[in-house]
Enzyme design. Structure first.
Site, PDB file in Angstrom:
ATOM      1  N   SER A  47      -6.315   0.482  -5.967  1.00  0.00           N
ATOM      2  CA  SER A  47      -5.373   0.191  -7.055  1.00  0.00           C
ATOM      3  C   SER A  47      -5.924   0.659  -8.401  1.00  0.00           C
ATOM      4  O   SER A  47      -5.184   1.195  -9.234  1.00  0.00           O
ATOM      5  CB  SER A  47      -5.108  -1.316  -7.135  1.00  0.00           C
ATOM      6  OG  SER A  47      -4.621  -1.779  -5.906  1.00  0.00           O
TER       7      SER A  47
ATOM      8  N   ASP B 193     -12.673  -7.846  -0.509  1.00  0.00           N
ATOM      9  CA  ASP B 193     -13.792  -7.053   0.030  1.00  0.00           C
ATOM     10  C   ASP B 193     -15.028  -7.060  -0.870  1.00  0.00           C
ATOM     11  O   ASP B 193     -16.132  -6.768  -0.417  1.00  0.00           O
ATOM     12  CB  ASP B 193     -13.350  -5.596   0.233  1.00  0.00           C
ATOM     13  CG  ASP B 193     -12.199  -5.472   1.222  1.00  0.00           C
ATOM     14  OD1 ASP B 193     -12.037  -6.394   2.044  1.00  0.00           O
ATOM     15  OD2 ASP B 193     -11.472  -4.468   1.168  1.00  0.00           O
TER      16      ASP B 193
ATOM     17  N   ARG C  46       0.899  -1.165   0.000  1.00  0.00           N
ATOM     18  CA  ARG C  46       0.000   0.000   0.000  1.00  0.00           C
ATOM     19  C   ARG C  46       0.929   1.204   0.000  1.00  0.00           C
ATOM     20  O   ARG C  46       1.682   1.398   0.955  1.00  0.00           O
ATOM     21  CB  ARG C  46      -0.899  -0.015   1.232  1.00  0.00           C
ATOM     22  CG  ARG C  46      -1.816  -1.242   1.264  1.00  0.00           C
ATOM     23  CD  ARG C  46      -2.919  -1.070   2.284  1.00  0.00           C
ATOM     24  NE  ARG C  46      -3.567  -2.333   2.591  1.00  0.00           N
ATOM     25  CZ  ARG C  46      -4.621  -2.816   1.923  1.00  0.00           C
ATOM     26  NH1 ARG C  46      -5.135  -2.163   0.916  1.00  0.00           N
ATOM     27  NH2 ARG C  46      -5.163  -3.971   2.287  1.00  0.00           N
TER      28      ARG C  46
ATOM     29  N   HIS D 133      -6.542 -11.535   9.177  1.00  0.00           N
ATOM     30  CA  HIS D 133      -5.891 -11.849   7.901  1.00  0.00           C
ATOM     31  C   HIS D 133      -5.954 -13.323   7.511  1.00  0.00           C
ATOM     32  O   HIS D 133      -5.619 -13.666   6.381  1.00  0.00           O
ATOM     33  CB  HIS D 133      -4.443 -11.356   7.924  1.00  0.00           C
ATOM     34  CG  HIS D 133      -4.376  -9.864   7.839  1.00  0.00           C
ATOM     35  ND1 HIS D 133      -4.531  -9.055   8.941  1.00  0.00           N
ATOM     36  CD2 HIS D 133      -4.230  -9.049   6.782  1.00  0.00           C
ATOM     37  CE1 HIS D 133      -4.465  -7.800   8.561  1.00  0.00           C
ATOM     38  NE2 HIS D 133      -4.285  -7.763   7.257  1.00  0.00           N
ATOM     39  N   VAL D 134      -6.387 -14.180   8.431  1.00  0.00           N
ATOM     40  CA  VAL D 134      -6.534 -15.590   8.080  1.00  0.00           C
ATOM     41  C   VAL D 134      -7.478 -15.732   6.870  1.00  0.00           C
ATOM     42  O   VAL D 134      -7.349 -16.644   6.057  1.00  0.00           O
ATOM     43  CB  VAL D 134      -7.020 -16.384   9.321  1.00  0.00           C
ATOM     44  CG1 VAL D 134      -8.485 -16.146   9.614  1.00  0.00           C
ATOM     45  CG2 VAL D 134      -6.747 -17.854   9.168  1.00  0.00           C
ATOM     46  N   GLN D 135      -8.402 -14.757   6.726  1.00  0.00           N
ATOM     47  CA  GLN D 135      -9.376 -14.812   5.625  1.00  0.00           C
ATOM     48  C   GLN D 135      -8.736 -14.672   4.260  1.00  0.00           C
ATOM     49  O   GLN D 135      -9.304 -15.049   3.251  1.00  0.00           O
ATOM     50  CB  GLN D 135     -10.386 -13.659   5.753  1.00  0.00           C
ATOM     51  CG  GLN D 135     -11.298 -13.792   6.919  1.00  0.00           C
ATOM     52  CD  GLN D 135     -11.887 -12.448   7.317  1.00  0.00           C
ATOM     53  OE1 GLN D 135     -12.893 -12.042   6.780  1.00  0.00           O
ATOM     54  NE2 GLN D 135     -11.255 -11.760   8.249  1.00  0.00           N
TER      55      GLN D 135
ATOM     56  N   MET E  53     -13.522  -9.306   7.396  1.00  0.00           N
ATOM     57  CA  MET E  53     -13.002  -8.133   6.675  1.00  0.00           C
ATOM     58  C   MET E  53     -14.094  -7.523   5.796  1.00  0.00           C
ATOM     59  O   MET E  53     -15.199  -8.038   5.721  1.00  0.00           O
ATOM     60  CB  MET E  53     -11.833  -8.562   5.800  1.00  0.00           C
ATOM     61  CG  MET E  53     -10.602  -8.869   6.606  1.00  0.00           C
ATOM     62  SD  MET E  53      -9.241  -9.302   5.526  1.00  0.00           S
ATOM     63  CE  MET E  53      -7.882  -8.935   6.620  1.00  0.00           C
ATOM     64  N   GLY E  54     -13.740  -6.440   5.116  1.00  0.00           N
ATOM     65  CA  GLY E  54     -14.693  -5.829   4.178  1.00  0.00           C
ATOM     66  C   GLY E  54     -14.536  -4.324   4.067  1.00  0.00           C
ATOM     67  O   GLY E  54     -15.090  -3.709   3.172  1.00  0.00           O
TER      68      GLY E  54
HETATM   69  P1  ATP Z   1      -8.012  -4.090  -1.215  1.00  0.00           P
HETATM   70  O1  ATP Z   1      -9.443  -3.954  -1.605  1.00  0.00           O
HETATM   71  O2  ATP Z   1      -7.571  -5.496  -1.210  1.00  0.00           O
HETATM   72  O3  ATP Z   1      -7.634  -3.325   0.004  1.00  0.00           O
HETATM   73  P2  ATP Z   1      -7.090  -1.920  -2.896  1.00  0.00           P
HETATM   74  O4  ATP Z   1      -6.545  -1.912  -4.267  1.00  0.00           O
HETATM   75  O5  ATP Z   1      -8.413  -1.227  -2.701  1.00  0.00           O
HETATM   76  O6  ATP Z   1      -7.158  -3.446  -2.448  1.00  0.00           O
HETATM   77  P3  ATP Z   1      -5.693   0.168  -1.468  1.00  0.00           P
HETATM   78  O7  ATP Z   1      -4.684   0.096  -0.368  1.00  0.00           O
HETATM   79  O8  ATP Z   1      -6.922   0.974  -1.249  1.00  0.00           O
HETATM   80  O9  ATP Z   1      -6.016  -1.341  -1.854  1.00  0.00           O
HETATM   81  O10 ATP Z   1      -4.965   0.755  -2.787  1.00  0.00           O
HETATM   82  C1  ATP Z   1      -3.741   0.202  -3.233  1.00  0.00           C
HETATM   83  C2  ATP Z   1      -2.820   1.315  -3.642  1.00  0.00           C
HETATM   84  O11 ATP Z   1      -3.386   2.048  -4.735  1.00  0.00           O
HETATM   85  C3  ATP Z   1      -2.553   2.366  -2.569  1.00  0.00           C
HETATM   86  O12 ATP Z   1      -1.557   1.984  -1.666  1.00  0.00           O
HETATM   87  C4  ATP Z   1      -2.152   3.564  -3.389  1.00  0.00           C
HETATM   88  O13 ATP Z   1      -0.772   3.500  -3.720  1.00  0.00           O
HETATM   89  C5  ATP Z   1      -2.962   3.398  -4.662  1.00  0.00           C
HETATM   90  N1  ATP Z   1      -4.145   4.284  -4.608  1.00  0.00           N
HETATM   91  C6  ATP Z   1      -5.207   4.186  -3.784  1.00  0.00           C
HETATM   92  N2  ATP Z   1      -6.085   5.181  -3.998  1.00  0.00           N
HETATM   93  C7  ATP Z   1      -5.552   5.933  -4.997  1.00  0.00           C
HETATM   94  C8  ATP Z   1      -5.975   7.120  -5.677  1.00  0.00           C
HETATM   95  N3  ATP Z   1      -7.130   7.727  -5.389  1.00  0.00           N
HETATM   96  N4  ATP Z   1      -5.164   7.621  -6.647  1.00  0.00           N
HETATM   97  C9  ATP Z   1      -3.994   7.030  -6.953  1.00  0.00           C
HETATM   98  N5  ATP Z   1      -3.555   5.916  -6.345  1.00  0.00           N
HETATM   99  C10 ATP Z   1      -4.311   5.365  -5.386  1.00  0.00           C
END
Ligand code: ATP
Length: 324
Positions: free
Chosen positions: A106, A128, A72, A254-256, A170-171
């Site tokens: 992401s 999630d 992240r 995190h086990v999930q 989680m979620g």
């Molecule tokens: P999960 O649902 O499993 O948590 P995710 O992709 O939603 O996955 P996040 O930690 O929210 O996980 O986002 C992953 C990475 O994407 C972040 O650490 C950040 O670097 C990038 N990111 C998140 N939001 C933004 C945004 N609005 N603009 C640009 N990059 C972003």
């Protein structure tokens, strides 16, 4: 598109490895040179790329997590300079397309990179299940199966001791996992960010289960709810006798996300990964590849970025009927 990189980003999800494998093999089939980016957007900023051949992705299909690593990255999210470095780093490797496997954070990043001129295709992956553009994302089925196994084990002890159990899943901002686990696991009460009921109401519903003659009761909470397991525990410390059962709390955490992906997740990941390559090979980009109505679906990243999907209302209505 000749040189394509793949990155796994955000929370790891079972099936990410299967998606990387499919992307590398489908890309190789089309004559592309494939690269992996290590450690999510952190690795993208640092230009941490490795070449990936078909053999490099052997023996990962059945493994949870992501062999590329994930992260992240606050720097990537907050800094336009970091995003620029990410694009330039790919340019230095003459990479002309990026596939991002991850959840809604992401894919917000994907949308940003696409805006900056880099062709990007997203692949829907998050336990999630809060990603717009996919009915179900890679990792959800495995996470749910792990949750249900835990719920069934807890039920055995709850029934034997006539206890109530509160299980936290989680979620984050989305109650899908809690709601689906509630339906599949026979919960009496569900707390989610969209249905953030107070601990006093949780108590009332557990007591109602007792009054209906149930030998045990189950509540499922979501980590991202205000009234999550921690808040409920604080309340129940002084109200336990009013529930009608002794109460125990289990936070699954995190086990999930661990363990081997289910067959469903392996197939979903393989199909979405391969479809992402197909899209890139035909010159398409700026889309999330997801699964809608039982088929591959493309949704513009601009429509996915910054949004959260919520669980369908019909599932709540079903839960209400089933908890009678
Ligand atoms: P999960 O649902 O499993 O948590 P995710 O992709 O939603 O996955 P996040 O930690 O929210 O996980 O986002 C992953 C990475 O994407 C972040 O650490 C950040 O670097 C990038 N990111 C998140 N939001 C933004 C945004 N609005 N603009 C640009 N990059 C972003």
């Amino acid at each position: 598109m000749k040189r394509v990189a793949v990155v796994t980003s955000g929370g790891d999800a079972p099936g990410m490895n299967a998606a990387v494998r499919a992307i590398v093999r489908a890309g190789t089939e089309k004559g592309m040179t494939m690269f992996g980016v290590r450690n999510g957007y952190e690795g993208l900023i640092a230009s941490d790329l490795i070449p990936l051949s078909n053999r490099d992705v052997s023996e990962i299909l059945h493994l949870g997590g992501t062999f590329l690593g994930t992260a992240r990255s606050t720097e990537f999210k907050q800094s336009g300079d970091a995003q620029q470095r990410a694009v330039e780093g790919l340019g230095a490797h003459e990479v002309d397309g990026l596939i991002v496997i991850g959840g809604n954070g992401s894919q917000s990043g994907s949308a940003r990179l696409e805006e900056m001129g880099l062709p990007v295709v997203g692949v829907a992956s998050t336990v999630d299940n809060d990603l717009v553009g996919s009915d179900i994302s890679i990792g959800v089925d495995t996470a749910l199966n792990i949750i249900i196994e835990a719920v069934d084990r807890v039920r055995t002890t709850a029934e034997s001791h006539h206890r109530a159990f509160l299980i936290e899943v989680m979620g984050r901002d989305c109650g899908y996992l809690a709601l689906a686990a509630g339906i599949a696991g026979g919960a009496d009460v569900i707390v989610t960010p969209e249905n953030d009921i107070e601990p006093a109401e949780v108590e009332r519903q557990l007591r109602a289960a007792h009054e209906r003659g149930k030998r045990y009761a189950l509540a499922v909470t979501t980590d991202g709810a205000v009234n999550n397991a921690q808040r409920c525990m604080e309340f129940f410390q002084s109200h336990e006798e009013e529930i009608g059962y002794e109460l125990r709390v289990t936070i699954l955490g995190h086990v999930q996300r661990g363990g081997s992906p289910t067959t469903f997740d392996r197939i979903l990941a393989s199909r979405l990964g391969s479809a992402a390559v197909e899209l890139m090979a035909s010159g398409g980009s700026g889309q999330l590849v997801g699964w809608i109505d039982g088929d591959i679906a493309h949704t513009p990243l601009a429509e996915v970025a910054g949004r959260h999907k919520v669980a369908p209302q019909e599932m709540w209505e079903l839960l209400r009927v089933l908890t009678k």
